[in-house]
Design a protein around this motif. Structure first.
Motif, PDB file in Angstrom:
ATOM      1  N   GLU A  60       0.883  -1.160   0.000  1.00 36.58           N
ATOM      2  CA  GLU A  60       0.000   0.000   0.000  1.00 36.58           C
ATOM      3  C   GLU A  60       0.925   1.215   0.000  1.00 36.58           C
ATOM      4  O   GLU A  60       1.858   1.278   0.796  1.00 36.58           O
ATOM      5  N   ASP A  61       0.694   2.126  -0.938  1.00 39.42           N
ATOM      6  CA  ASP A  61       1.565   3.291  -1.028  1.00 39.42           C
ATOM      7  C   ASP A  61       0.802   4.575  -0.766  1.00 39.42           C
ATOM      8  O   ASP A  61      -0.420   4.593  -0.765  1.00 39.42           O
ATOM      9  N   ASN A  62       1.583   5.634  -0.595  1.00 37.08           N
ATOM     10  CA  ASN A  62       0.954   6.947  -0.529  1.00 37.08           C
ATOM     11  C   ASN A  62       0.394   7.283  -1.898  1.00 37.08           C
ATOM     12  O   ASN A  62       1.106   7.190  -2.892  1.00 37.08           O
ATOM     13  N   PRO A  63      -0.867   7.656  -1.988  1.00 37.86           N
ATOM     14  CA  PRO A  63      -1.417   8.005  -3.298  1.00 37.86           C
ATOM     15  C   PRO A  63      -0.807   9.295  -3.838  1.00 37.86           C
ATOM     16  O   PRO A  63      -0.225  10.074  -3.084  1.00 37.86           O
ATOM     17  N   LYS A  64      -0.986   9.502  -5.156  1.00 39.55           N
ATOM     18  CA  LYS A  64      -0.351  10.651  -5.818  1.00 39.55           C
ATOM     19  C   LYS A  64      -0.823  11.986  -5.244  1.00 39.55           C
ATOM     20  O   LYS A  64      -0.051  12.898  -5.078  1.00 39.55           O
TER      21      LYS A  64
ATOM     22  N   LEU B   1      -1.517  12.828  -2.438  1.00 38.18           N
ATOM     23  CA  LEU B   1      -0.870  13.171  -1.180  1.00 38.18           C
ATOM     24  C   LEU B   1       0.511  13.781  -1.406  1.00 38.18           C
ATOM     25  O   LEU B   1       0.846  14.805  -0.831  1.00 38.18           O
ATOM     26  N   SER B   2       1.276  13.171  -2.299  1.00 35.34           N
ATOM     27  CA  SER B   2       2.602  13.745  -2.556  1.00 35.34           C
ATOM     28  C   SER B   2       2.468  15.091  -3.255  1.00 35.34           C
ATOM     29  O   SER B   2       3.311  15.962  -3.086  1.00 35.34           O
TER      30      SER B   2
ATOM     31  N   ARG C 266       4.157  18.408  -1.809  1.00 37.22           N
ATOM     32  CA  ARG C 266       5.074  19.281  -2.552  1.00 37.22           C
ATOM     33  C   ARG C 266       4.634  20.727  -2.449  1.00 37.22           C
ATOM     34  O   ARG C 266       5.424  21.627  -2.251  1.00 37.22           O
ATOM     35  N   LYS C 267       3.325  20.921  -2.555  1.00 34.70           N
ATOM     36  CA  LYS C 267       2.763  22.266  -2.459  1.00 34.70           C
ATOM     37  C   LYS C 267       3.101  22.867  -1.092  1.00 34.70           C
ATOM     38  O   LYS C 267       3.472  24.026  -0.969  1.00 34.70           O
ATOM     39  N   LEU C 268       2.972  22.036  -0.081  1.00 33.98           N
ATOM     40  CA  LEU C 268       3.236  22.472   1.279  1.00 33.98           C
ATOM     41  C   LEU C 268       4.679  22.942   1.438  1.00 33.98           C
ATOM     42  O   LEU C 268       4.948  24.014   1.976  1.00 33.98           O
ATOM     43  N   SER C 269       5.618  22.155   0.923  1.00 30.35           N
ATOM     44  CA  SER C 269       7.016  22.538   1.132  1.00 30.35           C
ATOM     45  C   SER C 269       7.354  23.787   0.327  1.00 30.35           C
ATOM     46  O   SER C 269       8.169  24.600   0.744  1.00 30.35           O
ATOM     47  N   ARG C 270       6.678  23.964  -0.833  1.00 32.29           N
ATOM     48  CA  ARG C 270       6.905  25.178  -1.620  1.00 32.29           C
ATOM     49  C   ARG C 270       6.440  26.399  -0.826  1.00 32.29           C
ATOM     50  O   ARG C 270       7.139  27.390  -0.706  1.00 32.29           O
ATOM     51  N   LYS C 271       5.255  26.293  -0.257  1.00 37.65           N
ATOM     52  CA  LYS C 271       4.694  27.416   0.507  1.00 37.65           C
ATOM     53  C   LYS C 271       5.519  27.688   1.765  1.00 37.65           C
ATOM     54  O   LYS C 271       5.650  28.829   2.198  1.00 37.65           O
TER      55      LYS C 271
ATOM     56  N   GLN D 204      -6.002  14.350   4.531  1.00 39.77           N
ATOM     57  CA  GLN D 204      -5.914  13.356   3.454  1.00 39.77           C
ATOM     58  C   GLN D 204      -5.220  12.096   3.946  1.00 39.77           C
ATOM     59  O   GLN D 204      -5.634  10.981   3.669  1.00 39.77           O
ATOM     60  N   ARG D 205      -4.158  12.311   4.710  1.00 35.95           N
ATOM     61  CA  ARG D 205      -3.386  11.197   5.229  1.00 35.95           C
ATOM     62  C   ARG D 205      -4.224  10.373   6.215  1.00 35.95           C
ATOM     63  O   ARG D 205      -4.269   9.147   6.149  1.00 35.95           O
ATOM     64  N   THR D 206      -4.908  11.071   7.098  1.00 35.38           N
ATOM     65  CA  THR D 206      -5.747  10.386   8.085  1.00 35.38           C
ATOM     66  C   THR D 206      -6.829   9.570   7.398  1.00 35.38           C
ATOM     67  O   THR D 206      -7.109   8.434   7.761  1.00 35.38           O
TER      68      THR D 206
END
Ligand code: ZN
Length: 395
Positions: A207-211, A213-214, A218-223, A254-256
């Motif tokens: 089971e992986d992190n869905p797209k 979420l990443s 990415r948006k979060l780290s940019r902001k 989303q993660r939860t």
């Protein structure tokens, strides 16, 4: 019957007037909290006198005569603030006694960090679409996950929480469930918590992190980068900080959500679920690998599975993760490999298998041993059929 505690969190929709009362209430609680802290600290500094909950509770009546904001707060909510201060000090003294960590003196709370108040017994009533809060009014509530029947008699506490621009009500409920019957375990699974895959099961599924979420991450780290570049104490900065906090919340939600889905499907499918013990794992593994995010996910997942399993009468075991990735799940011999070797290739018995799946089978074996069973039907060829494995360089 066994008694268990659950928390139900619902979003509430206060109108403008109610919002301002809620804000005032939070503010009054925060001021009281900090004042109580000061009183305790000063009493100790000046006369080595320690002040307890009852000393402070006895002064409430007098304080209310001159504090207009506090007058508007329900008396039980006020008592709960004193309990919170008391708890902070009790934890502080416990840490001193245990000497395991830095004791850390209880801290003053800032406006942005003081985000909740609690009705510990009375002062609230939950109806179908309304939550009636004493001194605040009747607030719209959206119940997405059904409370058990006759819940109102079982709700112990109600906590009102502010999360940036949203408000929530959290109900702590005491329930009784059937004593679980663990005798018949037909379907068991071991789970390796990883970084390449979020989880790898002992049957080879992953089971992986869905797209999406990443993408949000990415948006979060940019902001976040933008925020750290903006001027301190500027108007722009506080706007950006709010924006970043909102994306943070979205990623968290989303993660939860994902972890709820995974845990639900695990509990529905298996009656014994075995994880690594995360506390031991943290002590064993080296910590440079992308830590924070996965750590939070892992402990959340094990929590979700644990409480869902408890309700459904399924069994969850946590086993020592030592050598789970080095040990051969077929012959039990140690096959050393570095972190970048993704395939387990046993020179003793010839087993070739994805590294994480090999670990998951070892975890399952340890769990089965714990409950007095063995992995009887284990055939390595079953697993290699399920999962195509790329050849790794020779060990
Ligand atoms: Zn082997």
């Amino acid at each position: 019957m066994v008694k268990i505690k659950r928390t139900y969190k619902y979003r509430i929709y206060p109108n403008r007037g109610q919002k301002s009362i809620l804000e005032t209430c939070l503010n009054a609680c925060m001021v009281l909290y900090n004042d109580c802290l000061t009183e305790r600290r000063d009493a100790w500094k000046t006369s080595h006198k320690s002040i307890n909950y009852y000393d402070q509770a006895n002064q409430l009546k007098e304080i209310k005569t001159f504090d207009d904001e506090l007058k508007e707060v329900h008396s039980q909510v006020i008592q709960d603030v004193l309990k919170r201060v008391d708890k902070a000090f009790k934890n502080f003294f416990r840490r001193i006694k245990e000497q395991k960590e830095e004791p850390g003196y209880p801290r003053y709370k800032q406006r942005t960090r003081y985000n909740s108040f609690t009705y510990p017994q009375k002062g609230f009533k939950l109806e179908d679409k309304k939550l009636i809060l004493s001194k605040i009014g009747s607030v719209n509530v959206k119940k997405h996950r059904g409370l058990p029947e006759d819940a109102n008699t079982k709700i112990k506490t109600c906590t009102i929480e502010r999360d940036l621009d949203r408000w929530y009500a959290c109900f702590s409920v005491e329930m009784e469930i059937e004593e679980p019957n663990h005798e018949s375990i037909a379907n068991s699974i071991g789970i390796d918590l990883g970084i390449n895959h979020l989880i790898t099961l002992s049957n080879g599924d992953t089971e992986d992190n869905p797209k999406y979420l990443s993408k949000s991450e990415r948006k979060l780290s940019r902001k976040q980068r933008k925020l750290s570049k903006s001027k301190k104490r500027s108007n722009n900065r506080s706007k950006r900080r709010f924006g970043v906090a909102k994306i943070h919340r979205k990623v968290r939600e989303q993660r939860t959500d994902l972890l709820h889905k995974i845990s639900r499907s695990l509990v529905n499918t298996y009656d014994l679920i075995v994880f690594e013990d995360l506390k031991i794992r943290n002590m064993l593994k080296n910590h440079h690998l992308s830590k924070s995010i996965s750590d939070v996910s892992w402990s959340k997942l094990t929590n979700f599975v644990s409480y869902k399993a408890e309700e459904a009468g399924r069994r969850v075991e946590f086993v020592n993760p030592k050598n789970t990735s080095q040990e051969c799940s077929n012959c039990g011999k140690i096959v050393k490999k570095s972190l970048d070797q993704r395939v387990h290739k046993c020179p003793f018995c010839g087993l070739v298998m994805d590294r994480d799946q090999n670990a998951a089978i070892n975890i399952l074996k340890r769990g089965l041993k714990r409950v007095g069973q063995e992995l009887s039907e284990f055939k390595p060829e079953d697993f290699s059929k399920r999962r195509m494995i790329q050849e790794a360089p020779m060990l």
